[in-house]
Motif scaffolding. Sequence first.
Motif, PDB file in Angstrom:
ATOM      1  N   UNK A 150       0.857  -1.186   0.000  1.00 12.55           N
ATOM      2  CA  UNK A 150       0.000   0.000   0.000  1.00 12.55           C
ATOM      3  C   UNK A 150       0.893   1.236   0.000  1.00 12.55           C
ATOM      4  N   UNK A 151       0.543   2.233  -0.818  1.00 10.80           N
ATOM      5  CA  UNK A 151       1.232   3.527  -0.787  1.00 10.80           C
ATOM      6  C   UNK A 151       0.226   4.607  -0.443  1.00 10.80           C
ATOM      7  N   UNK A 152       0.511   5.366   0.612  1.00  8.49           N
ATOM      8  CA  UNK A 152      -0.284   6.562   0.857  1.00  8.49           C
ATOM      9  C   UNK A 152       0.498   7.780   0.411  1.00  8.49           C
ATOM     10  N   UNK A 153      -0.110   8.544  -0.470  1.00  2.17           N
ATOM     11  CA  UNK A 153       0.485   9.774  -0.974  1.00  2.17           C
ATOM     12  C   UNK A 153      -0.056  10.930  -0.139  1.00  2.17           C
ATOM     13  N   UNK A 223      -3.110   2.463  -3.887  1.00  5.10           N
ATOM     14  CA  UNK A 223      -2.601   3.821  -3.686  1.00  5.10           C
ATOM     15  C   UNK A 223      -3.714   4.632  -3.031  1.00  5.10           C
ATOM     16  N   UNK A 224      -3.390   5.322  -1.944  1.00  3.69           N
ATOM     17  CA  UNK A 224      -4.383   6.106  -1.190  1.00  3.69           C
ATOM     18  C   UNK A 224      -4.143   7.597  -1.425  1.00  3.69           C
ATOM     19  N   UNK A 254      -6.716   2.608  -6.928  1.00  2.00           N
ATOM     20  CA  UNK A 254      -6.532   3.913  -6.299  1.00  2.00           C
ATOM     21  C   UNK A 254      -7.787   4.226  -5.483  1.00  2.00           C
ATOM     22  N   UNK A 255      -7.591   4.611  -4.221  1.00  3.08           N
ATOM     23  CA  UNK A 255      -8.684   5.012  -3.337  1.00  3.08           C
ATOM     24  C   UNK A 255      -8.565   6.504  -3.076  1.00  3.08           C
TER      25      UNK A 255
END
Length: 343
Positions: A150-153, A223-224, A254-255
């Motif tokens: 998971x990647x949070x931007x 991707x958040x 993508x969320x």
Amino acid sequence: RDNVEWSEEQEASAKSKVQENSSQLLPPDKQEEYEVNAKRYWDDFYKIHENGFFKDRHWLFTEFPELAPNRNPSQNEDSVREHSYKEESNNAGLGSCENGHCSLETRAENQLNLIKSTPTFCTEELAPQKRSEVNQSYGDYPGSSASYRILEVGCGAGNTVFPILQTNNDPGLFVYCCDFSTTAVDLVQNNAEYDSSRCFAFVHDLCNDQSPFPMPDESLDVVILIFVLSAILPEKMQCIVNRLSRLLKPGGMILLRDYGRYDLAQLRFKKGQCLSDNFYVRGDGTRVYFFTQDELDDLFTRAGLEKIQNLVDRRLQVNRGKQMTMYRVWIQCKYQKPAAPQP
């Protein structure tokens, strides 16, 4: 109250307010100043407040079950939701907004919109052959042995990352988080909950295509983007969504949760704070865009993603102390990368 329907009169009034507050645009040199100095505004914000506004977002797992241990993305995808966003609802009406500069309490929903793009360029995307060469150079990278990434931007102080790490004990999970603000990333890395065996926080400028990610293309499951895309110069958004789409595995998603058109925050801006259509600068120098569903759908579909969810969440919030009613408008989206064709 949740999922409030607007009357024609209410929508007409909102349009009128937006026309009024956008009738006077900031001059180009002033707009350029906010673009160039964006990083400084956000570093200053975190130096002043540090993590004093940290709030766990446990609603994440109701709205985005893809982040929970028993991932079930099909739960209630398009149903009308009854869950209340406690963080946003409880805080959005507690303070005051003057000239678009809201007090800390009023800005609960803004606290994570931290990928603030400063460069004045968004370079051409890499050719597929060049991207392949870059991917081959990664080898052993942080989280390379994980089975679910998971990647949070725009991680801010970790309001999303730490609830995920605390709630999801999947041994195959690895969470990346990045922010434009060095100060914000320092706050995450220095948090007692930060576990480098399960998480990797890094400073990243989304608008600079030459700024590398620590993971290769097609390596991420999720991707958040929570109140993040709205902080970016509108003409740079497509380039960024394209780049994030490339990081997703086939079937990855993508969320997004962000500001909707005619949200209270948009209606409260005064003349002289508008940069371009539906794009404003707050009193503290940070910027915000207010989306329609169609605009977001266009950004994601142009990036090759397929719609799973795209809904408007209208809420009526009452501040009993001030005898005020406030209408909030948010948009929530889930867009998926098509699965690889079977041989």
